[in-house]
Design an enzyme around this catalytic site. Structure first.
Site: not given
Ligand code: XIL
Length: 495
Positions: A156, A216, A260, A291, A293
């Site tokens: 990020e 990432n 996401h 990641e 979803d």
């Molecule tokens: C999230 C986890 O899923 C949660 O359990 C935690 O509270 C916060 O982080 N981007 C990322 C991940 O790179 O590490 C994050 O994961 C979601 C967003």
């Protein structure tokens, strides 16, 4: 090109994955997949297609479904600095991370380390100097070594709201633009991205590790955002990856699109997802969906088929690009997700008792179609607009040395062109493609080729690694521009 899906020893997995990636390095696979019996787990179906399908988890979620359905594991929280880093860059509290790595190794799964440098969940590293970050990078990389196939080195790095800038929050505020020219690529600059990758590469080399180093981010998935405007965040990521892979140093091995997908206009699944994956792949890096979803609201509250179709599109976009080598979902079941109210995952239920959703079946089916399967019901994400052209008159007895075809992704005011160069009946050692661009089209950016000219006639010649093409094989390069490129003509010459 087979990623083991059963229980085997760990090291061959990395070797097999590397082989799969190498085999896919030349060009996107074309043609019909052989008719094979459908696999019944995500893991096996993905392995057959030559990619991994993984999941994020913590030790409390390691039920049997994890090793059955998934071939890769990302610690959801247990390798973040707030869990494992000391203020001086040492390691602490690595028990949960060890549990996950050991589980993966026992079950022949790849591990993605997540994450070394991040503005969030930084814990005792919050505000640390680059020197301390470098110490932490060295300690974490050597702690698990090649047992970790991929590490997210920087997570990020880029700002929100499609402004195309780096974040200003620590650690990105460590960036120092020494000569004030607006970039961070000059010798005197301090850049947390470059310097973190430099340190990580150094550790990988010194310790002879197989670990690949990834950057990432999220909202970088499409070339465009909702409404069709350019995705400036994706462009910034692209510029960073290009700068750090096409120069004398190859610092970045892989790019992660978090994926996401939610209601944010910059986070929609656009039709140009595949083209965006492709242009990163054309830089020679692996691309992963890291990641995944998908908010069910994206499908008008259709938890069933609408969400399933969205999953299908994402999986297909990855399958269609040979260097898209893995997809990871961010959890097993909706109830256990960090965004549980959006019901974005593949299972319902919880605590090891899980039920498959329509989205699960869609993903399994799409994976079973393989790299070249192409489900006719999912819309194509790029359209071929220009026929191939060749440099010399083409006759059956004197076939052209090479040909070039373009696949174009356009939006209002801009385009990305992916050009495939194919050798004829003899191998070639070098090539040049002359592009006749329509009036008003101008090239702003290109990759995997040397370029002269920006409008009217532009020429693209091979770079060092993609000049040699065997008989009937192909390679790809790309360019991006403003205006409209429909009607571009191409001529290929062997050099
Ligand atoms: C999230 C986890 O899923 C949660 O359990 C935690 O509270 C916060 O982080 N981007 C990322 C991940 O790179 O590490 C994050 O994961 C979601 C967003």
């Amino acid at each position: 090109m087979n990623i083991p899906s059963g229980r085997a020893r760990y090291r061959p997995v990395i070797a097999a994955l590397a082989a799969a990636v190498l085999a896919g390095a030349g060009a996107v696979a074309v043609g019909k997949a052989p008719a094979l019996a459908a696999e019944t787990t995500l893991r096996a179906a993905a392995a057959k297609a030559g990619l991994f399908f993984g999941v994020a988890a913590s030790p409390g979620r390691l039920s049997s479904i994890v090793s059955q359905e998934f071939g890769q594991l990302t610690p959801e929280n247990d390798m973040k600095p707030d869990t494992i880093a000391t203020s001086s860059g040492g390691l602490r509290n690595t028990g949960n991370a060890d549990t996950l790595v050991n589980y993966a190794q026992t079950n022949n799964m790849l591990v993605r380390g997540h994450t070394l440098v991040w503005h969030s969940q930084a814990g005792q590293l919050q505000g640390a100097s680059q020197a301390t970050l470098n110490t932490f990078i060295g300690n974490a990389l050597t702690r698990w070594g090649s047992r970790i196939a991929y590490w997210d080195v920087v997570n990020e790095a880029l700002d929100d709201n499609n402004n195309g800038r780096r974040r200003t929050q620590w650690p990105h505020s460590l960036s120092r633009d020494a000569n004030g020219d607006g970039d961070y690529f000059d010798a005197g600059d301090t850049d947390v991205i470059r310097d973190s990758f430099r340190r990580a590469k150094e550790v990988v080399r010194q310790n002879n590790l197989n670990t690949k180093l990834c950057i990432n981010d999220y909202d970088v998935e499409g070339l465009t955002v909702s409404g069709g405007a350019r995705n400036n965040k994706a462009q910034a990521l692209y510029d960073i990856v290009r700068a750090y892979t096409q120069g004398t140093e190859r610092l970045i091995d892989c790019v992660g699109f978090q994926a996401h997908f939610n209601d944010n206009p910059n986070s929609v699944i656009t039709a140009d997802l595949q083209a965006n994956i492709q242009r990163f792949a054309d830089l020679g890096v692996e691309v992963h969906i890291t990641e995944l979803d998908i908010d069910d609201d994206l499908s008008n509250n259709d938890i069933g088929q609408g969400q399933a179709n969205n999953y299908r599109k994402v999986v297909r976009a990855c399958l269609n690009v040979a260097r898209c080598t893995g997809i990871t979902v961010w959890g097993i079941a909706d109830s256990e997700s960090w965004r549980s109210s959006e019901r974005g995952l593949l299972f319902t239920g919880g605590s090891g008792n899980y039920q498959k959703k329509a989205a699960y079946s869609a993903v399994l089916d799409e994976l079973n179609q393989g790299r070249s399967g192409g489900n006719p019901s999912s819309p194509p994400v790029s359209a071929s607009v220009s026929p191939s052209a060749s440099s010399s008159p083409s006759t059956p007895t004197d076939p052209s040395p090479c040909s070039a075809t373009v696949s174009l992704n356009s939006w209002s005011g801009g385009f990305v062109a992916t050009v495939r160069v194919t050798a004829g009946s003899s191998a070639i050692n070098g090539w040049r493609v002359t592009a006749g661009l329509p009036t008003g089209a101008a090239v702003t950016n290109h990759w995997s080729a040397e370029r002269t000219g920006t409008s009217g006639t532009a020429q693209f010649a091979n770079v060092g690694y993609n000049g040699r093409i065997a008989v009937g094989q192909s390679t790809e390069f790309g360019f991006q521009g403003t205006g409209a490129a429909t009607g571009t003509t191409l001529t290929c010459t062997a050099t």
